[in-house]
Design an enzyme around this catalytic site. Structure first.
Site, PDB file in Angstrom:
ATOM      1  N   ASP A  14      40.193  22.458  41.820  1.00 32.83           N
ATOM      2  CA  ASP A  14      40.502  23.076  40.526  1.00 32.83           C
ATOM      3  C   ASP A  14      42.010  23.089  40.334  1.00 32.83           C
ATOM      4  O   ASP A  14      42.777  22.925  41.281  1.00 32.83           O
ATOM      5  CB  ASP A  14      39.960  24.515  40.469  1.00 32.83           C
ATOM      6  CG  ASP A  14      40.226  25.162  39.108  1.00 32.83           C
ATOM      7  OD1 ASP A  14      39.941  24.515  38.080  1.00 32.83           O
ATOM      8  OD2 ASP A  14      40.744  26.286  39.065  1.00 32.83           O
ATOM      9  N   SER A  15      42.422  23.338  39.096  1.00 30.34           N
ATOM     10  CA  SER A  15      43.849  23.454  38.792  1.00 30.34           C
ATOM     11  C   SER A  15      44.442  24.712  39.437  1.00 30.34           C
ATOM     12  O   SER A  15      45.647  24.819  39.586  1.00 30.34           O
ATOM     13  CB  SER A  15      44.044  23.505  37.280  1.00 30.34           C
ATOM     14  OG  SER A  15      43.294  24.577  36.731  1.00 30.34           O
ATOM     15  N   CYS A  77      37.049  22.188  37.923  1.00 27.49           N
ATOM     16  CA  CYS A  77      37.880  22.361  36.719  1.00 27.49           C
ATOM     17  C   CYS A  77      37.238  21.627  35.536  1.00 27.49           C
ATOM     18  O   CYS A  77      37.027  20.410  35.596  1.00 27.49           O
ATOM     19  CB  CYS A  77      39.262  21.789  37.010  1.00 27.49           C
ATOM     20  SG  CYS A  77      40.411  21.965  35.644  1.00 27.49           S
ATOM     21  N   GLU A 154      43.545  35.993  33.997  1.00 23.16           N
ATOM     22  CA  GLU A 154      44.415  35.976  35.186  1.00 23.16           C
ATOM     23  C   GLU A 154      45.216  37.270  35.293  1.00 23.16           C
ATOM     24  O   GLU A 154      45.589  37.701  36.384  1.00 23.16           O
ATOM     25  CB  GLU A 154      45.332  34.751  35.145  1.00 23.16           C
ATOM     26  CG  GLU A 154      44.529  33.481  35.323  1.00 23.16           C
ATOM     27  CD  GLU A 154      45.294  32.320  35.924  1.00 23.16           C
ATOM     28  OE1 GLU A 154      46.526  32.425  36.057  1.00 23.16           O
ATOM     29  OE2 GLU A 154      44.644  31.307  36.230  1.00 23.16           O
ATOM     30  N   CYS A 189      34.776  26.551  30.920  1.00 21.83           N
ATOM     31  CA  CYS A 189      36.066  26.767  31.588  1.00 21.83           C
ATOM     32  C   CYS A 189      35.813  27.631  32.819  1.00 21.83           C
ATOM     33  O   CYS A 189      34.987  28.556  32.780  1.00 21.83           O
ATOM     34  CB  CYS A 189      37.042  27.461  30.646  1.00 21.83           C
ATOM     35  SG  CYS A 189      38.599  27.930  31.416  1.00 21.83           S
ATOM     36  N   HIS A 191      37.354  30.001  34.168  1.00 24.84           N
ATOM     37  CA  HIS A 191      37.679  31.432  34.132  1.00 24.84           C
ATOM     38  C   HIS A 191      36.641  32.289  33.388  1.00 24.84           C
ATOM     39  O   HIS A 191      36.538  33.481  33.632  1.00 24.84           O
ATOM     40  CB  HIS A 191      39.025  31.639  33.433  1.00 24.84           C
ATOM     41  CG  HIS A 191      40.193  31.190  34.237  1.00 24.84           C
ATOM     42  ND1 HIS A 191      40.308  29.912  34.718  1.00 24.84           N
ATOM     43  CD2 HIS A 191      41.305  31.853  34.639  1.00 24.84           C
ATOM     44  CE1 HIS A 191      41.448  29.804  35.380  1.00 24.84           C
ATOM     45  NE2 HIS A 191      42.077  30.960  35.352  1.00 24.84           N
TER      46      HIS A 191
END
Ligand code: DGL
Length: 276
Positions: A14-15, A77, A154, A189, A191
């Protein structure tokens, strides 16, 4: 179950820390595997970057995981999957699975109205990877970029009035102009699974949420189960699973932020400096 000599080693890319939602789902469904996770925290976000840049970074990360003995790769990702899955597959010699197809498959199985809303980053939405994959299955999709959600999540603002208000605005803009009848909200996504309770509250009542992290873990479990001649992997506690993490920015920050995404303490993080 503790890893055994013949445990498969799965590389998860993942990023950043977001892909830990996919790892979390994998640990529940494929607990007997060893995992090596690569978070490209020095270069995130990918969601605002071009296809050339994301492809270049993703190939470096995929090769790194292959060098660390990953026997298959899960591209957790959504942005990297949407923009670069084919080039990643060409760059390595192990099987590669992305998050778009499993989420789309699940959506196609669940949607009755054949109209859905997909949330993702700017780059994922601009690629139209979800729209194209859904169109093949006879489903119309409205793709909605939600660039404010990743930083809010985040920041830890999950059950927070600001995140709820922002989600309400995005969903209000998505479920309109012919998409009032959309019956699936596909989370495209890494998140967004953390925001599921908020999205559940603000989405129209009739809408079902499909989480691409969950769908991907199910696809991996099925694939491995099929390869071993079983229906699916045994569902046992994840505590014995062998986990190793690599991050391109601070290991300490990865540990701190990642714990929330994985839902368990993270040790064994190594900082790596990937040269282009
Ligand atoms: N991992 C990215 C995704 O799933 C979100 C974070 C980023 O933009 O790098 O699209």
């Amino acid at each position: 179950m503790a890893p055994t000599e013949d445990s498969i080693k799965i590389g998860v890319f993942d990023s950043g820390v977001g892909g830990l939602t996919v790892l979390k789902a994998l640990l529940e469904l494929v607990p007997e595997a060893d995992y090596v996770y690569f978070g490209d925290t020095a270069r995130l976000p990918y969601g605002s970057k071009s296809i050339e840049t994301v492809s270049k970074y993703a190939i470096l990360a995929a090769r790194y995981l292959e060098r660390h003995d990953a026997q298959m790769l899960v591209i957790a990702c959504n942005t990297a999957t949407a923009l670069a899955l084919d080039v990643i597959k060409q760059a390595v010699s192990v099987p590669v699975i992305g998050v778009v197809e499993p989420g789309v498959e699940r959506t196609a199985a669940e949607s009755k109205n054949r109209k859905v809303v997909v949330l993702g980053t700017e780059a994922t939405v601009s690629s139209h990877a979800y729209r194209k994959a859904l169109a093949v299955r006879g489903i119309e999709a409205r793709e909605k970029a939600c660039p404010l959600l990743v930083p809010l999540i985040e920041e830890g603002w999950v059950e927070h009035p600001v995140s709820e208000q922002v989600s309400r605005i995005y969903l209000g803009e998505a479920f309109t102009d012919g998409y009032e009848s959309a019956d699936i909200l596909l989370l495209g996504c890494t998140h967004y699974p953390l925001l599921k309770p908020v999205l559940r509250r603000v989405a129209p009542r009739h809408v079902e949420i499909v989480d691409s992290a969950q769908s991907t873990a199910q696809a991996v479990a099925k694939m491995l189960g099929e390869n071993c001649g079983r229906e699916s992997a045994p569902r046992e506690a994840a505590h014995g699973a062998h986990l190793k993490f690599f991050a391109t920015d601070s290991a300490e920050k990865f540990r701190r932020l990642g714990t929330r995404f994985l839902g368990q303490p993270i040790d064994n993080v190594e900082h790596v400096d990937l040269r282009e």
